[in-house]
Design an enzyme around this catalytic site. Structure first.
Site, PDB file in Angstrom:
ATOM      1  N   HIS A  62      37.709  45.650  36.598  1.00  8.27           N
ATOM      2  CA  HIS A  62      37.820  47.076  36.930  1.00  8.27           C
ATOM      3  C   HIS A  62      38.857  47.289  38.028  1.00  8.27           C
ATOM      4  O   HIS A  62      38.580  47.830  39.092  1.00  8.27           O
ATOM      5  CB  HIS A  62      36.437  47.541  37.385  1.00  8.27           C
ATOM      6  N   GLU A  84      41.562  49.238  33.619  1.00  9.51           N
ATOM      7  CA  GLU A  84      40.528  48.212  33.511  1.00  9.51           C
ATOM      8  C   GLU A  84      40.613  47.514  32.162  1.00  9.51           C
ATOM      9  O   GLU A  84      40.586  48.176  31.119  1.00  9.51           O
ATOM     10  CB  GLU A  84      39.162  48.878  33.690  1.00  9.51           C
TER      11      GLU A  84
HETATM   12  O1  TA6 Z   1      35.400  52.675  34.907  1.00 12.91           O
HETATM   13  C1  TA6 Z   1      35.304  54.037  35.059  1.00 12.91           C
HETATM   14  C2  TA6 Z   1      33.917  54.342  35.582  1.00 12.91           C
HETATM   15  O2  TA6 Z   1      32.941  53.932  34.678  1.00 12.91           O
HETATM   16  C3  TA6 Z   1      33.818  55.822  35.941  1.00 12.91           C
HETATM   17  O3  TA6 Z   1      32.973  56.506  35.055  1.00 12.91           O
HETATM   18  C4  TA6 Z   1      33.310  55.814  37.362  1.00 12.91           C
HETATM   19  O4  TA6 Z   1      31.948  55.897  37.440  1.00 12.91           O
HETATM   20  C5  TA6 Z   1      33.842  54.487  37.867  1.00 12.91           C
HETATM   21  O5  TA6 Z   1      33.682  53.616  36.804  1.00 12.91           O
HETATM   22  C6  TA6 Z   1      33.261  53.961  39.152  1.00 12.91           C
HETATM   23  O6  TA6 Z   1      31.976  53.521  38.991  1.00 12.91           O
HETATM   24  P1  TA6 Z   1      31.136  53.004  40.268  1.00 12.91           P
HETATM   25  O7  TA6 Z   1      29.826  52.562  39.724  1.00 12.91           O
HETATM   26  O8  TA6 Z   1      31.944  51.865  40.863  1.00 12.91           O
HETATM   27  O9  TA6 Z   1      31.045  54.154  41.230  1.00 12.91           O
END
Ligand code: TA6
Length: 304
Positions: A171, A279
């Site tokens: 990510h 990601e």
């Molecule tokens: O990867 C995108 C995502 O799934 C978004 O929907 C947002 O929630 C982001 O990840 C961050 O997630 P987190 O759990 O690290 O706040």
């Protein structure tokens, strides 16, 4: 903690290349500094929090409000999302994005490679705590190679009898000069799930520009899903970051923009202007079913 750091350095330190140190809030971290680049990796989450090729600006974005606490996700860098991406498909009480990013990983090896790059291998195996969230036997290996490029390989192994289903993502948070002065290439013509518009399926018809909150899961069709490459063109920093992926048929693009940034305690209000997440994922239908003994490797190579 000091004892742990001392023991890690005794077993795994590489002179003039790799050392273990006590990081933020005393969390153990690895500092890499070789002739090609510098990098920083926390054992908590197997989390890369910095990568900077020599003579270049930092490539990864880190939140200035990131919380370095045991069992808590670190905001920025490269969170390791595993064994599921997003909310748990059935039990919404289980942690978003799985448990790998909030677990302390074990060091399995360090290596100095002939091309001058430095390699760190971390491992995580199932425990009673992981069984409480995900009742399967597994071995997860993360190999991080730091050189002119940053190579990240996440290998899942099914060490149990039953077939398991794994999903996840690397990510990555990339540092940009100004979010409105970048465009992203490499996903033209791909369909995506717009997570901000009722998960409607849409098609990318031009290079990606970000002018608002974006949360999209791009997926390849079967025949295009071998290797892929995305690139961030940054007109402010006058640079291009490329991201090569393997073992992945889905790519997530995320920027929380203003309101979401303000709503997150570990995210500066204007932080959304200097970052974008690209990601390399195994999300939605792109999960992998591993029979007993089988493995799957998800990898990302980042370079300038
Ligand atoms: O990867 C995108 C995502 O799934 C978004 O929907 C947002 O929630 C982001 O990840 C961050 O997630 P987190 O759990 O690290 O706040």
């Amino acid at each position: 903690m000091a004892k742990q750091i001392e023991a890690l350095n005794a077993e795994f330190a590489l002179p003039n290349q790799l050392r273990f140190q006590s990081g933020e809030n005393g969390l153990p971290k690895v500092q890499i500094d070789n002739g090609l680049a510098t990098a920083e990796i926390y054992l908590q989450g197997g989390h890369i929090t910095a990568f900077q090729p020599r003579g270049c600006e930092p490539v990864l974005w880190m939140s200035l409000l990131a919380q370095f606490q045991s069992g808590k996700a670190i905001r920025g860098g490269v969170p390791v999302i595993w064994p599921w991406f997003g909310p748990h498909a059935i039990d919404k009480h289980k942690p978003q994005h799985g448990f790998a990013r909030t677990t302390e990983w074990q060091v399995s090896a360090t290596k100095s490679l002939p091309d001058g790059s430095t390699q760190l291998q971390l491992q995580m195996k199932d425990t009673p705590a992981t069984h409480a969230l995900w009742p399967h036997a597994f071995e997860l290996n993360l190999t991080v190679t730091v050189g002119t490029e940053l190579k990240i390989e996440l290998t899942s192994r099914n060490t149990g009898e039953q077939t398991i289903t794994v999903g996840g993502a690397l990510h990555s948070y990339f540092a940009v000069g100004d979010i409105e002065k970048i465009h992203i290439d490499g996903l033209l013509g791909h369909n995506y799930i717009d997570q901000l518009d009722g998960n409607r399926i849409k098609q990318q018809s031009e290079a990606i520009h970000i002018r608002q909150e974006v949360d999209r899961i791009y997926f390849d069709t079967e025949d295009t899903c071998t290797e892929g490459i995305c690139a961030i063109f940054d007109a402010q920093l006058l640079r291009q970051i490329y991201i090569k992926r393997t073992g992945s048929c889905s790519t997530v693009i995320w920027n929380p923009w203003e309101n979401k940034a303000k709503a997150m305690a570990d995210f500066p209000d204007d932080g959304y202007r200097q970052m974008v997440c690209i990601e390399t994922a195994n999300a939605v239908d792109d999960v992998r079913h591993l029979a007993s003994g089988e493995t799957h490797t998800l990898s990302q190579i980042i370079g300038l």
